[in-house]
Each structure stands twice: as structure tokens, then as C-alpha cells.
Design a protein around this motif. Structure first.
Motif, PDB file in Angstrom:
ATOM      1  N   ARG A   1      28.072  -0.490   5.676  1.00 53.45           N
ATOM      2  CA  ARG A   1      27.060   0.557   5.809  1.00 53.45           C
ATOM      3  C   ARG A   1      26.334   0.780   4.487  1.00 53.45           C
ATOM      4  N   LEU A   2      25.010   0.912   4.591  1.00 55.97           N
ATOM      5  CA  LEU A   2      24.161   1.166   3.416  1.00 55.97           C
ATOM      6  C   LEU A   2      23.514   2.544   3.585  1.00 55.97           C
ATOM      7  N   PHE A   3      23.513   3.308   2.514  1.00 54.94           N
ATOM      8  CA  PHE A   3      22.924   4.655   2.529  1.00 54.94           C
ATOM      9  C   PHE A   3      21.877   4.760   1.411  1.00 54.94           C
ATOM     10  N   TYR A   4      20.798   5.469   1.686  1.00 55.92           N
ATOM     11  CA  TYR A   4      19.889   5.863   0.597  1.00 55.92           C
ATOM     12  C   TYR A   4      19.031   7.053   1.027  1.00 55.92           C
ATOM     13  N   ILE A   5      18.457   7.713   0.014  1.00 59.81           N
ATOM     14  CA  ILE A   5      17.600   8.885   0.265  1.00 59.81           C
ATOM     15  C   ILE A   5      16.220   8.603  -0.341  1.00 59.81           C
ATOM     16  N   GLN A   6      15.171   8.913   0.409  1.00 59.68           N
ATOM     17  CA  GLN A   6      13.816   8.666  -0.086  1.00 59.68           C
ATOM     18  C   GLN A   6      12.919   9.862   0.216  1.00 59.68           C
ATOM     19  N   ALA A   7      11.849   9.958  -0.565  1.00 56.34           N
ATOM     20  CA  ALA A   7      10.880  11.036  -0.343  1.00 56.34           C
ATOM     21  C   ALA A   7       9.493  10.431  -0.121  1.00 56.34           C
ATOM     22  N   VAL A   8       8.708  11.139   0.688  1.00 57.44           N
ATOM     23  CA  VAL A   8       7.388  10.646   1.117  1.00 57.44           C
ATOM     24  C   VAL A   8       6.344  11.708   0.812  1.00 57.44           C
ATOM     25  N   HIS A   9       5.331  11.345   0.027  1.00 59.25           N
ATOM     26  CA  HIS A   9       4.229  12.290  -0.187  1.00 59.25           C
ATOM     27  C   HIS A   9       3.273  12.161   0.994  1.00 59.25           C
ATOM     28  N   GLN A  10       3.421  13.103   1.910  1.00 56.58           N
ATOM     29  CA  GLN A  10       2.751  12.987   3.222  1.00 56.58           C
ATOM     30  C   GLN A  10       1.234  12.948   3.110  1.00 56.58           C
ATOM     31  N   GLU A  11       0.686  13.552   2.070  1.00 54.70           N
ATOM     32  CA  GLU A  11      -0.781  13.606   1.966  1.00 54.70           C
ATOM     33  C   GLU A  11      -1.376  12.276   1.511  1.00 54.70           C
ATOM     34  N   SER A  12      -0.551  11.397   0.932  1.00 51.20           N
ATOM     35  CA  SER A  12      -1.185  10.228   0.302  1.00 51.20           C
ATOM     36  C   SER A  12      -0.579   8.853   0.607  1.00 51.20           C
ATOM     37  N   ASP A  13       0.645   8.772   1.154  1.00 54.24           N
ATOM     38  CA  ASP A  13       1.222   7.420   1.265  1.00 54.24           C
ATOM     39  C   ASP A  13       0.436   6.517   2.207  1.00 54.24           C
ATOM     40  N   VAL A  14      -0.272   7.131   3.181  1.00 56.67           N
ATOM     41  CA  VAL A  14      -1.019   6.303   4.141  1.00 56.67           C
ATOM     42  C   VAL A  14      -2.400   5.881   3.621  1.00 56.67           C
ATOM     43  N   VAL A  15      -2.800   6.417   2.480  1.00 59.74           N
ATOM     44  CA  VAL A  15      -4.160   6.153   1.983  1.00 59.74           C
ATOM     45  C   VAL A  15      -4.378   4.661   1.664  1.00 59.74           C
ATOM     46  N   PRO A  16      -3.491   4.016   0.883  1.00 58.45           N
ATOM     47  CA  PRO A  16      -3.711   2.579   0.636  1.00 58.45           C
ATOM     48  C   PRO A  16      -3.680   1.749   1.917  1.00 58.45           C
ATOM     49  N   GLU A  17      -2.915   2.197   2.903  1.00 59.95           N
ATOM     50  CA  GLU A  17      -2.855   1.458   4.174  1.00 59.95           C
ATOM     51  C   GLU A  17      -4.213   1.466   4.876  1.00 59.95           C
ATOM     52  N   ASN A  18      -4.915   2.603   4.790  1.00 62.07           N
ATOM     53  CA  ASN A  18      -6.250   2.667   5.405  1.00 62.07           C
ATOM     54  C   ASN A  18      -7.186   1.651   4.765  1.00 62.07           C
ATOM     55  N   VAL A  19      -7.112   1.528   3.431  1.00 65.17           N
ATOM     56  CA  VAL A  19      -7.980   0.580   2.722  1.00 65.17           C
ATOM     57  C   VAL A  19      -7.628  -0.856   3.139  1.00 65.17           C
ATOM     58  N   ASP A  20      -6.335  -1.163   3.132  1.00 68.29           N
ATOM     59  CA  ASP A  20      -5.921  -2.530   3.490  1.00 68.29           C
ATOM     60  C   ASP A  20      -6.272  -2.862   4.936  1.00 68.29           C
ATOM     61  N   SER A  21      -6.164  -1.866   5.816  1.00 67.08           N
ATOM     62  CA  SER A  21      -6.455  -2.152   7.232  1.00 67.08           C
ATOM     63  C   SER A  21      -7.913  -2.589   7.386  1.00 67.08           C
ATOM     64  N   ILE A  22      -8.801  -2.000   6.598  1.00 66.65           N
ATOM     65  CA  ILE A  22     -10.226  -2.372   6.685  1.00 66.65           C
ATOM     66  C   ILE A  22     -10.405  -3.830   6.243  1.00 66.65           C
ATOM     67  N   ARG A  23      -9.736  -4.199   5.137  1.00 67.56           N
ATOM     68  CA  ARG A  23      -9.873  -5.604   4.685  1.00 67.56           C
ATOM     69  C   ARG A  23      -9.345  -6.570   5.738  1.00 67.56           C
ATOM     70  N   ALA A  24      -8.243  -6.183   6.380  1.00 69.48           N
ATOM     71  CA  ALA A  24      -7.680  -7.075   7.405  1.00 69.48           C
ATOM     72  C   ALA A  24      -8.636  -7.190   8.597  1.00 69.48           C
ATOM     73  N   MET A  25      -9.192  -6.065   9.028  1.00 65.88           N
ATOM     74  CA  MET A  25     -10.077  -6.085  10.203  1.00 65.88           C
ATOM     75  C   MET A  25     -11.312  -6.951   9.970  1.00 65.88           C
ATOM     76  N   PHE A  26     -11.795  -6.957   8.709  1.00 68.44           N
ATOM     77  CA  PHE A  26     -12.995  -7.752   8.403  1.00 68.44           C
ATOM     78  C   PHE A  26     -12.645  -9.116   7.806  1.00 68.44           C
ATOM     79  N   GLU A  27     -11.332  -9.379   7.711  1.00 61.91           N
ATOM     80  CA  GLU A  27     -10.835 -10.674   7.205  1.00 61.91           C
ATOM     81  C   GLU A  27     -11.489 -11.041   5.876  1.00 61.91           C
ATOM     82  N   ILE A  28     -11.567 -10.039   4.978  1.00 64.92           N
ATOM     83  CA  ILE A  28     -12.212 -10.313   3.684  1.00 64.92           C
ATOM     84  C   ILE A  28     -11.195 -10.537   2.576  1.00 64.92           C
ATOM     85  N   ALA A  29      -9.917 -10.426   2.910  1.00 67.83           N
ATOM     86  CA  ALA A  29      -8.873 -10.717   1.910  1.00 67.83           C
ATOM     87  C   ALA A  29      -7.585 -11.023   2.641  1.00 67.83           C
TER      88      ALA A  29
END
Ligand code: NAI
Ligand code: X15
Length: 334
Positions: free
Chosen positions: A289-317
């Protein structure tokens, strides 16, 4: 050619995504929508972002305040290649018909059901699945946080049990609570486990509680392993995982308060902590069994994902080209 991006819904997530888009050299922020001429609308306009009324029904509010808008959402949709829908949860699905009619691509957020899009997205886990797609859903903050660390450990995972300690409200929200209670999500599993499965195929069950804090969510993660891994190996895996950072209690990171102070000390915009914070001391292996504790800054962790999703949708990178570009532009530490 730069991808022309519009933001529908300029709230907690929308304003951060607008900022992030404005930092990309292969994207152009065309405008954002507002439902009313509040301070956010004035600040957007003052910083040079064209403000559009979220629909015609909201125009009288702007006219009454003599706030000249650049048009309405339909006008914005005519100008852009992609719209990032960051309206309140559930509204994106209703807006989708407008985006289809305008013939543009759309990125939705985690408050929408998975069915709204062709792919549920976390860049480091499944970037390739979004290549060329028209509709992508960036999963919620908690799902993004779980997926970032679990996808790095995927080959070792037999079963995950995670408890989500969720912040009650975002810092700018004076309406939501609780302010003096712990509120369990009595439906088991909570929606987070099934949501992770929309991105990566793992066995996972989650339970959730809401607690009176606005800073961050915290996850207590317990994993039954299908093959052995040592604590040192897990540390090495996380050290080599993008958008995951190790923090030590020993160095003063006793709680979410110091994590947010760290983001402030970095002079991050809105004290964004885009990275998932794992407490190094919490990483423990007991038998299988492996255990760990993590924290998530809810206001910002998804922000880079939004940027990357656009690049993927337009296949520019490709995947790592996009992740590295986004990381560099936002000062993401690794
Ligand atoms: N706040 C958070 O912790 C996170 C939120 N999300 C998701 O992101 C999405 C947006 O959430 P938040 O930014 O937190 O919400 P928010 O309430 O801060 O922002 C939503 C914005 O949309 C505007 N709006 C309302 N009706 C509108 C309409 N008809 N047309 C255009 N705009 C309209 C609101 O005035 C507000 O500015 C939701 O799906 C949510 O589940 C995802 C990750 C984290
Ligand atoms: O996407 C989020 O949380 P979730 O992963 O618990 O659904 C955001 O923190 C928003 O949560 P909220 O629906 O409690 O505002």
C-alpha cells in the motif's frame, strides 16, 4: 497564424484562462464576455481586453452604465476560432448549440458532464486524444489533481481509494458555505473517482467532504499496488512529473496556508499555484500500500490544461512541446 480565442464567462477560471492565453505567442485573446459591468468588466477593458455582453438580454445593464461593449457573444463567436466556455457548471452544455451554429471549436470546464465533449482532458495524461477534436472538456480541479499524480504512477496501481477535503468556496465568494461545519458528500463514491476514469482507466473510489476554507482542496490518497515500488522511487517519479511539486513540512509547509504564501512569494498572478503540491513526508509505502497527501489550488490548476487543450485541438504542437511552452509562459516550476 495565431489561434483566435474567446472566453465566455469571465469568472474565477475564465479570467485566469484569459490571462494565460494572452501569454501565448501562438494564440490571440479576442475578447471575453460579461453579464454585467462590474469591476471585473472595467478592469478587463482597462487592460485592453475587448468586453462583449454575454447575450443580448444583458445589453441594457451595460447601456445603463454607459459601458460600451464590443458586441454580444454572437459577435465574439464570429471573430474566434475557439471559445473557452467558463460559465457556471451546466451552462456550457446549453451554450454548445451556439458554438455549433457558429462552426467553431469549444473548450468546456469540469462543471460540465463528460458527454458535452469528445474528450475529457488532462494534458500530461491524454493530450493525444484531443488532437484535432472540436469539443474538449478540461476536467475539474480535483480530477486534474488526482489525474496528474495517479497517471504518473499508473503502472503500479491496482486500486485507488482517495478522500477529498474540498474548500467550501473560492476566496471571492461571499455567498457559499459552510462557515462552521464539515459537510460530507453522502453519495459514495463522490463524483471524482468516476471523473478520473473519463481520463485514465484505473480502479478508483473516492469520498468527499466540504470544509470551511477557501484556499485549496486537500486529497488523502491510498493506493493498493499491483507491483512493488519504494518510497524513494515514488519521490523520484513525482520529481520527474510535470506540474507536480514536492513540499516539505520540515521547510515550513505545514498547511495549505504556507503553500499559498509560497505562490504569493513567487509573485504569481492571483497567487496561482498551477502545480499539484504533494507533501514529501506523507509519501509512505506499507507492504503493498502507498499513501500520500496532496493539495490542489482549485482556482488555477486547470488553467495550463485549457491552454494545452487549444494547441491539441488545432494540432499546432505535440504534447511535450505544448506542455513546455505553457509551463514556461506561466512560470510553472517544472
Ligand atoms: N472555481 C473552481 O474552483 C473551479 C471551477 N471549475 C469549473 O469552471 C467552470 C466555471 O467556474 P468558476 O470560474 O468557478 O465560476 P464563476 O462563477 O467564478 O465564473 C463564472 C462566470 O460566468 C458568468 N456567467 C454567468 N452566467 C453567464 C452567461 N449566461 N453567459 C456568460 N457568462 C455567464 C458569471 O458572471 C461569472 O463571471 C465551472 O464549470 C466549474 O465547475 C473548474 C475547476 C475549478
Ligand atoms: O471543480 C471543482 O471541484 P470538484 O472537482 O470537486 O468538482 C471546483 O473546485 C469547483 O467546485 P465547486 O462545484 O464546489 O465550486
Amino acid at each position: 497564424m495565431k489561434v483566435k480565442v474567446g472566453i465566455n464567462g469571465y469568472g474565477t477560471i475564465g479570467k485566469r484562462v484569459a490571462y494565460a492565453v494572452s501569454k501565448q505567442d501562438d494564440m490571440e485573446l479576442i475578447g471575453v464576455t460579461k453579464t454585467k459591468p462590474d469591476f471585473e468588466a472595467y478592469l478587463a477593458r482597462e487592460s485592453g481586453i475587448p468586453v462583449y455582453a454575454a447575450s443580448e438580454e444583458f445589453l441594457p445593464r451595460f447601456e445603463k452604465a454607459s459601458f460600451e461593449v464590443a458586441g454580444t457573444l454572437n459577435d465574439l463567436l464570429e471573430e474566434v476560432d475557439v471559445i473557452v466556455d467558463a460559465t457556471p457548471g451546466g451552462m456550457g452544455a446549453k451554450n454548445k448549440a451556439l458554438y455549433e451554429k457558429a462552426g467553431i471549436k469549444a473548450v468546456f470546464q469540469g462543471g460540465e458532464k463528460a458527454e458535452v465533449a469528445q474528450v475529457s482532458f488532462v494534458a500530461q495524461a491524454n493530450y493525444e486524444k484531443a488532437l484535432g477534436k472540436d469539443y474538449v472538456r478540461v476536467v475539474s480541479c480535483n480530477t486534474t489533481g488526482l489525474t496528474r499524480t495517479l497517471s504518473a504512477l499508473q503502472e503500479y496501481i491496482d486500486y485507488v481509494y482517495a478522500v477529498m477535503i474540498r474548500r467550501a468556496a473560492d476566496p471571492n465568494d461571499s455567498k457559499r458555505g459552510p462557515i462552521n461545519a464539515i459537510k460530507p458528500t453522502v453519495e459514495v463514491p463522490s463524483h471524482h473517482g468516476p471523473d478520473v476514469q473519463t481520463v485514465i482507466p484505473i480502479n478508483i473510489e473516492t469520498m468527499a467532504f466540504v470544509v470551511p476554507t477557501t484556499l485549496m482542496h486537500v486529497h488523502s490518497v491510498m493506493i493498493e499496488l499491483k507491483k512493488p515500488i519504494t518510497r524513494e522511487d515514488v519521490i523520484e517519479v513525482f520529481e520527474n512529473t510535470t506540474r507536480v511539486l514536492l513540499f516539505e513540512k520540515e521547510k515550513g509547509f505545514e498547511s495549505t496556508a504556507q503553500l499559498i504564501e509560497f505562490a504569493r512569494d513567487l509573485h504569481r498572478e492571483w497567487n496561482n499555484l498551477y502545480e499539484i503540491a504533494v507533501w514529501k513526508e506523507s509519501i509512505s509505502v506499507k507492504g503493498n500500500r502507498l499513501f500520500y497527501i496532496q493539495a490542489v489550488h482549485q482556482e488555477s490548476d486547470v488553467v495550463p490544461e485549457n491552454v494545452d487543450s487549444i494547441r491539441a485541438m488545432f494540432e499546432i504542437a505535440d504534447k511535450w512541446e505544448s506542455i513546455k511552452k505553457t509551463n514556461k509562459s506561466l512560470g510553472i516550476l517544472k
